[in-house]
Design an enzyme around this catalytic site. Structure first.
Site, PDB file in Angstrom:
ATOM      1  N   GLU A 185       8.284  14.092 -33.651  1.00 21.88           N
ATOM      2  CA  GLU A 185       7.480  13.469 -34.700  1.00 21.88           C
ATOM      3  C   GLU A 185       6.708  14.456 -35.567  1.00 21.88           C
ATOM      4  O   GLU A 185       6.537  14.233 -36.767  1.00 21.88           O
ATOM      5  CB  GLU A 185       6.479  12.483 -34.064  1.00 21.88           C
ATOM      6  N   SER A 234     -14.219 -22.020  15.516  1.00 26.61           N
ATOM      7  CA  SER A 234     -14.950 -21.302  16.582  1.00 26.61           C
ATOM      8  C   SER A 234     -15.208 -19.835  16.257  1.00 26.61           C
ATOM      9  O   SER A 234     -15.632 -19.082  17.120  1.00 26.61           O
ATOM     10  CB  SER A 234     -14.156 -21.394  17.896  1.00 26.61           C
TER      11      SER A 234
END
Length: 547
Positions: free
Chosen positions: A84, A347
């Site tokens: 680029e 429990s």
């Protein structure tokens, strides 16, 4: 006096009027770029403690866009710079030579065939949401690119480009592209993979994996040749890279801990990259265990299951499975996170009461506790076996999870006092007062979260492990589980007294829980030399709705 000042100000303005445009320009230059430059929503991404992706949630605008990452992988940085903007490291935001060449080519062809944009200018165009490509817009981009270079380092600019460049479809940024197209972190990209991704932002709507593969292949191979010509790879590496196939359509992102991903969003981590304490290998193993057990549970009309694994020494979450997937198409609430959903305790609170009475000197493991029929108003507790032993040692009552001895013990200890203790040690779901629960508090009359329960049990084990005969107790041992990765704190604060339970009481609680009968094939665990000693406690509610 005031009039004199006004005349003086007017003279200064008249003499230095030519500085006004310069001042305006400087103000515009200094404040022309917003902070932050990009305000787009990001995806929520979870990683395990080693950086392996656990899961992700798409951003609010429907894009796969990860949080900005300034650490751009070297291979992608080199490839995209060469493709680029090869003079990126040297120009001040714009390249006069590239601009002149673009003007020449556009005049020659009678249309826009080249923009001459640098990476810095592309960052500006992305931030401005790709305005129409006009001369005025190009001048604005040039000016703002110069300002961007003035206020940011080259590494920061490259990071902005890599994080916001389009890679086709709804994939934005190198991190999302790497995971979506290759299923790996960008740090692990090969040269062929980095080159493929480097050419995508140039024409993301024309070429992307799964579309126009021939054009994409040609662009990638040309870039690989450039990499070879510039000495980044040798001829053999270039030829091997060209043999690598292109990715197909985007891959689904991992979803190893979907419920934790949703929880991270709810906890305020939306749009961020979150490094968790989880271990991906253990997480996948726990998921597999739940999946293997689910058919048998489903046959018994049990359609939800959850599991959480903690590291005792730190309280860090190592695995988090909030629920299982339904095997048929019916909705059994499998999207609900059972780890943080209040459920009946059954429990599971009995060891906390047993430990509290040991800690306060109200009980010994061998103390006999009545196990006889009892009725208190309309409350008639019964043992699971519907039988009675008359009197049992307290430790046996716990290991056998007998209900009547537990109620007798709570009656002796006081449900108001136990209610207060539960809130202090980490039960966050007791929304009513103690009288509302009464003695049923010990038999599942209240609700709790698996998250809180795991945190309490690990805190007890941590207290026991960290206890020092000479220094005492670590003040910070009691805390909820932790799933966000943080630097562990060294143990520096000690106290002669424990937070809630002393080490001896915790040890006796766990000893009683070791004697609990293990389920199924674990029943005869003592016969296997490789078996570990584990403290167990079941917490099944009426009708097995919660276990």
């Amino acid at each position: 006096m005031v009039k004199g000042k006004s005349i003086l100000s007017f003279k200064l303005l008249r003499n230095y009027w030519y500085l006004l445009p310069l001042i305006v320009f400087l103000l515009v230059f200094l404040f022309s770029l917003p902070r932050p430059l990009f305000k787009d929503p990001c995806s929520t991404v979870l990683f395990d403690r080693n950086g392996v992706m656990l899961g992700a949630k798409i951003s609010m605008d429907g894009q796969w866009r990860f949080e900005d990452n300034e650490n751009v992988p070297d291979k992608f940085r080199i490839a995209v710079t060469l493709y680029e903007d090869r003079w990126f490291r040297y120009h001040p935001g714009f390249n006069p030579v590239s601009m002149a060449r673009a003007v020449y080519l556009n005049i020659k062809h009678g249309r826009i065939v080249s923009g001459g944009s640098t990476i810095s200018m592309q960052v500006i165009r992305l931030a401005r949401k790709n305005h129409d490509r006009t001369i005025i817009e190009k001048l604005i981009e040039l000016f703002l690119a110069f300002k961007l270079e003035f206020s940011n380092s080259k590494e920061e600019i490259m990071g902005l480009y890599a994080s916001h460049a389009p890679f086709g479809g709804n994939v934005v940024g190198i991190d999302a592209a790497s995971w979506r197209y290759y299923g790996i972190s960008p740090d692990h990209l090969s040269w062929a993979e980095a080159a493929t991704l480097a050419v995508l932002p140039n024409s993301p709507s024309l070429i992307y994996p799964g579309k126009n593969q021939r054009i994409l292949l040609d662009k990638r191979n040309k870039l690989l040749d450039k990499l070879m010509e510039n000495g980044y790879i040798d001829k053999t590496s270039c030829q091997l890279a060209k043999c690598e196939s292109l990715p197909g359509k985007p891959m689904p992102l991992p979803q190893s801990a979907p419920h934790l991903t949703e929880r991270a969003v709810a906890d305020g981590y939306q749009g961020r990259n979150v490094i968790t304490t989880l271990d991906i290998h253990l997480q996948e193993k726990i998921n597999a265990i739940l999946e293997a057990h689910y058919p048998r549970l489903e046959a018994n009309e049990v359609h939800n299951a959850a599991a959480i694994v903690l590291d005792v020494s730190t309280g860090n979450v190592l695995a988090y499975a909030g629920n299982v997937k339904s095997h048929d198409l019916k909705d059994y609430g499998n999207d609900v996170d059972m780890i943080i959903s209040p459920r009946s305790t059954g429990s599971i609170l009995k060891p906390f009461l047993y430990g509290a009475m040991l800690n306060d000197g109200l009980l010994l493991p061998t103390s006999l506790v009545p196990d006889v029929p009892m009725q208190i108003g309309s409350f008639i507790p019964e043992n699971y076996s519907l039988s009675y032993d008359g009197a049992v040692p307290a430790k046996n009552a716990l290991s056998r999870s007998l209900n009547i001895p537990a109620v007798k013990m709570l009656q002796s200890y006081g449900y108001n006092q136990f209610y207060t203790l539960l809130k202090k040690i980490g039960i966050t779901t007791l929304t009513n007062n103690a009288e509302h629960y009464g003695l049923s508090l010990i038999l599942g009359g209240a609700e709790a979260r698996l998250w809180d329960l795991a945190g309490i049990y690990s805190s007890m084990a941590r207290t026991l492990n960290h206890f020092n005969v000479f220094k005492g107790y670590n003040k910070n041992d009691y805390h909820p589980p932790v799933y966000i990765s943080k630097t562990p704190k060294a143990i520096t604060e000690y106290s002669e007294k424990s937070s809630w339970y002393d080490a001896a009481s915790i040890w006796l609680v766990f000893q009683a829980m070791v004697e609990v009968s293990r389920p199924d094939e674990e029943l005869f665990w003592q016969q296997f030399s490789s078996s570990s000693v584990i403290a167990w406690k079941t917490g099944t509610s009426f009708g097995n709705r919660d276990a």
